[in-house]
Scaffold this motif. Structure first.
Motif, PDB file in Angstrom:
ATOM      1  N   THR A 272       0.964  -0.829   0.063  1.00  0.00           N
ATOM      2  CA  THR A 272      -0.230  -0.145   0.012  1.00  0.00           C
ATOM      3  C   THR A 272       1.084   1.374   0.162  1.00  0.00           C
ATOM      4  N   THR A 273       0.556   1.818  -0.754  1.00  0.00           N
ATOM      5  CA  THR A 273       1.503   3.363  -0.791  1.00  0.00           C
ATOM      6  C   THR A 273       0.527   4.656  -0.789  1.00  0.00           C
ATOM      7  N   PRO A 274       0.470   5.558  -0.336  1.00  0.00           N
ATOM      8  CA  PRO A 274      -0.546   6.265   0.476  1.00  0.00           C
ATOM      9  C   PRO A 274       0.152   7.464  -0.841  1.00  0.00           C
ATOM     10  N   SER A 275      -0.585   8.709  -0.482  1.00  0.00           N
ATOM     11  CA  SER A 275      -0.138  10.409  -1.449  1.00  0.00           C
ATOM     12  C   SER A 275       0.863  10.116  -0.852  1.00  0.00           C
ATOM     13  N   GLY A 276       1.827  11.120  -1.752  1.00  0.00           N
ATOM     14  CA  GLY A 276       2.923  11.183  -1.189  1.00  0.00           C
ATOM     15  C   GLY A 276       3.936  10.117  -1.363  1.00  0.00           C
ATOM     16  N   GLY A 277       3.505   9.241  -2.098  1.00  0.00           N
ATOM     17  CA  GLY A 277       4.860   7.882  -2.428  1.00  0.00           C
ATOM     18  C   GLY A 277       4.842   7.571  -1.176  1.00  0.00           C
ATOM     19  N   ARG A 278       4.926   7.221  -0.205  1.00  0.00           N
ATOM     20  CA  ARG A 278       4.871   6.373   1.430  1.00  0.00           C
ATOM     21  C   ARG A 278       5.200   5.557   1.762  1.00  0.00           C
ATOM     22  N   ASP A 279       5.106   5.171   1.689  1.00  0.00           N
ATOM     23  CA  ASP A 279       5.186   2.586   1.848  1.00  0.00           C
ATOM     24  C   ASP A 279       5.097   2.881   3.680  1.00  0.00           C
ATOM     25  N   ALA A 280       3.632   2.054   3.603  1.00  0.00           N
ATOM     26  CA  ALA A 280       3.096   2.083   5.037  1.00  0.00           C
ATOM     27  C   ALA A 280       4.433   0.921   6.073  1.00  0.00           C
ATOM     28  N   VAL A 281       4.242   1.161   7.342  1.00  0.00           N
ATOM     29  CA  VAL A 281       5.594   0.135   7.672  1.00  0.00           C
ATOM     30  C   VAL A 281       4.510   0.348   9.414  1.00  0.00           C
ATOM     31  N   PRO A 282       3.641  -0.948   8.928  1.00  0.00           N
ATOM     32  CA  PRO A 282       2.604  -1.385  10.810  1.00  0.00           C
ATOM     33  C   PRO A 282       4.666  -1.176  11.824  1.00  0.00           C
ATOM     34  N   VAL A 283       4.083  -0.795  12.542  1.00  0.00           N
ATOM     35  CA  VAL A 283       5.360  -0.774  13.857  1.00  0.00           C
ATOM     36  C   VAL A 283       4.135  -0.872  15.158  1.00  0.00           C
ATOM     37  N   LEU A 284       4.455  -2.589  15.629  1.00  0.00           N
ATOM     38  CA  LEU A 284       2.902  -2.524  16.360  1.00  0.00           C
ATOM     39  C   LEU A 284       3.436  -2.139  17.730  1.00  0.00           C
ATOM     40  N   LEU A 285       3.604  -1.580  18.190  1.00  0.00           N
ATOM     41  CA  LEU A 285       3.486  -1.986  20.079  1.00  0.00           C
ATOM     42  C   LEU A 285       2.873  -2.384  21.217  1.00  0.00           C
TER      43      LEU A 285
ATOM     44  N   PRO B 236      13.172  -4.550   3.236  1.00  0.00           N
ATOM     45  CA  PRO B 236      13.244  -5.525   2.220  1.00  0.00           C
ATOM     46  C   PRO B 236      11.468  -5.255   1.904  1.00  0.00           C
ATOM     47  N   PRO B 237      10.896  -6.143   1.282  1.00  0.00           N
ATOM     48  CA  PRO B 237       9.635  -5.617   0.896  1.00  0.00           C
ATOM     49  C   PRO B 237       8.689  -5.988   1.606  1.00  0.00           C
ATOM     50  N   ARG B 238       7.586  -5.013   2.367  1.00  0.00           N
ATOM     51  CA  ARG B 238       6.413  -4.624   3.242  1.00  0.00           C
ATOM     52  C   ARG B 238       6.935  -5.440   4.364  1.00  0.00           C
TER      53      ARG B 238
ATOM     54  N   SER C 175       6.429   4.400   8.109  1.00  0.00           N
ATOM     55  CA  SER C 175       6.981   4.888   6.725  1.00  0.00           C
ATOM     56  C   SER C 175       8.129   4.853   5.713  1.00  0.00           C
ATOM     57  N   ASP C 176       8.318   4.153   4.700  1.00  0.00           N
ATOM     58  CA  ASP C 176       9.641   5.015   4.555  1.00  0.00           C
ATOM     59  C   ASP C 176      10.113   5.952   4.766  1.00  0.00           C
TER      60      ASP C 176
ATOM     61  N   ALA D  96      -4.052   0.194   6.312  1.00  0.00           N
ATOM     62  CA  ALA D  96      -5.187   0.184   6.376  1.00  0.00           C
ATOM     63  C   ALA D  96      -5.586   0.684   7.592  1.00  0.00           C
ATOM     64  N   GLY D  97      -5.952   1.101   8.326  1.00  0.00           N
ATOM     65  CA  GLY D  97      -6.356   1.934   9.689  1.00  0.00           C
ATOM     66  C   GLY D  97      -5.923   2.290  10.868  1.00  0.00           C
ATOM     67  N   ALA D  98      -5.076   3.221  10.364  1.00  0.00           N
ATOM     68  CA  ALA D  98      -4.601   4.342  10.909  1.00  0.00           C
ATOM     69  C   ALA D  98      -4.117   5.450   9.431  1.00  0.00           C
ATOM     70  N   ARG D  99      -3.437   6.461  10.245  1.00  0.00           N
ATOM     71  CA  ARG D  99      -3.089   7.612   9.060  1.00  0.00           C
ATOM     72  C   ARG D  99      -1.738   7.639   9.311  1.00  0.00           C
ATOM     73  N   ILE D 100      -0.632   7.993   7.807  1.00  0.00           N
ATOM     74  CA  ILE D 100       0.831   7.252   7.449  1.00  0.00           C
ATOM     75  C   ILE D 100       1.657   9.141   8.550  1.00  0.00           C
ATOM     76  N   ALA D 101       2.511   8.090   8.912  1.00  0.00           N
ATOM     77  CA  ALA D 101       3.593   9.258   9.511  1.00  0.00           C
ATOM     78  C   ALA D 101       4.658   9.383   8.542  1.00  0.00           C
ATOM     79  N   PRO D 102       4.903  10.291   7.893  1.00  0.00           N
ATOM     80  CA  PRO D 102       5.584  11.825   9.836  1.00  0.00           C
ATOM     81  C   PRO D 102       4.409  13.099   8.488  1.00  0.00           C
ATOM     82  N   TYR D 103       4.125  13.280   9.731  1.00  0.00           N
ATOM     83  CA  TYR D 103       2.934  14.395   9.662  1.00  0.00           C
ATOM     84  C   TYR D 103       3.175  15.268  11.243  1.00  0.00           C
ATOM     85  N   ARG D 104       2.402  16.667  10.884  1.00  0.00           N
ATOM     86  CA  ARG D 104       3.728  17.317  12.058  1.00  0.00           C
ATOM     87  C   ARG D 104       1.958  17.433  13.449  1.00  0.00           C
ATOM     88  N   ASP D 105       2.580  18.024  14.282  1.00  0.00           N
ATOM     89  CA  ASP D 105       1.920  17.777  15.959  1.00  0.00           C
ATOM     90  C   ASP D 105       0.825  18.175  15.639  1.00  0.00           C
TER      91      ASP D 105
END
Length: 270
Positions: A2-15, A68-70, A208-209, A237-246
């Motif tokens: 999944t590549t959102p607008s701006g070309g950033r590839d989503a990377v899930p990092v679970l806590l 690596p991929p995804r 994201s990358d 999906a299910g959450a916004r994608i970083a980076p973004y401003r506070d």
């Protein structure tokens, strides 16, 4: 991928925090049962994503190696007692690496932290985590809100926990998790100056990358999250994608916490 607008590839990092059936009340909202955890891990393993450590993300951000991929990363904060036992075993059984961020004051003999009482692992079990394939990172000494500390106290929290872990493990500890996810420009600069190569926040967002190496976004797993939620995150999906401003609310909350800390001193914000 999944590549959102701006070309950033989503990377899930679970806590994750604790994995247990009967957690103390203060951490219950951020605890999953072993059965839930197994379902989450099975969803991750079936997603086709490539499991990586935070160190691999840091290498990407530093230009040392491509991702690596995804990719997907699993992280664990604090160092609860389940981590070097059934939790590590469940990860190893599925070939899933992870990064564990340890609060040294809560694990070391005679140590002190702001964390309320809970079953915790011991500092000498950190090597066991590595034997299971986990990467170890720092989570400060006492688990304070770092962006409310004086510069001296901030340096001490970052440096002392790093030194304790490095002494226990016999090698460099290069990664940091901000307690509660709280950070600021000054905190991020201090993390870099202390010798950390990356730092994770919370933000409850997909990384994201193109994310910030010293504010890597994570998805905080709560007790109500199901395997379906994990599957959505794996799909980007299910959450916004970083980076973004506070947001203005985040900045305002930080100012309030700083003012409170100036009056009351360090407090746990759970």
């Amino acid at each position: 991928m999944t590549t959102p607008s701006g070309g950033r590839d989503a990377v899930p990092v679970l806590l994750y925090h604790a994995v247990m059936d009967d957690p103390p009340a203060w951490i219950a909202e951020f605890t999953v049962t072993p059965r839930q955890f197994a379902a989450h891990l099975d969803a991750i393993a079936a997603s086709g994503r490539t499991p990586v450590t935070v160190g691999a993300l840091a290498d990407h951000f530093a230009g040392r190696a491509p991702l690596p991929p995804r990719p997907v990363a699993l992280t664990f904060d604090d160092g609860f007692a389940d981590l070097p036992g059934p939790t590590a075993e469940a990860l190893a059984a599925r070939g899933l690496p992870a990064t564990a961020y340890l609060t040294t004051g809560a694990l070391a003999p005679g140590g002190r932290s702001l964390l309320p009482p809970a079953p915790m692992m011991t500092l000498d079990q950190a090597k066991l985590l590595e034997q299971y394939g986990m990467e170890i990172g720092g989570h400060t000494v006492s688990h304070p809100q770092l962006d409310t500390l004086t510069p001296k106290a901030l340096r001490r929290e970052l440096a002392d926990s790093k030194a304790v872990l490095e002494d226990a493990l016999g090698h460099e500890v290069a990664h940091l998790a901000y307690p509660h996810g709280y950070n600021s420009g000054a905190v991020r600069r201090a993390a870099r100056a202390a010798g950390y190569g990356s730092a994770v926040a919370v933000r409850h967002a997909l990384s994201s990358d193109a994310d910030d190496a010293y504010r890597i976004a994570r998805l905080i797993v709560r007790r109500g999250h199901t395997a379906a939620d994990v599957e959505a995150w794996m799909g980007g999906a299910g959450a916004r994608i970083a980076p973004y401003r506070d947001s203005a609310a985040t900045v305002g909350w930080r100012l309030y916490r700083r003012a409170r800390a100036a009056v009351r001193g360090p407090v746990f914000a759970g």
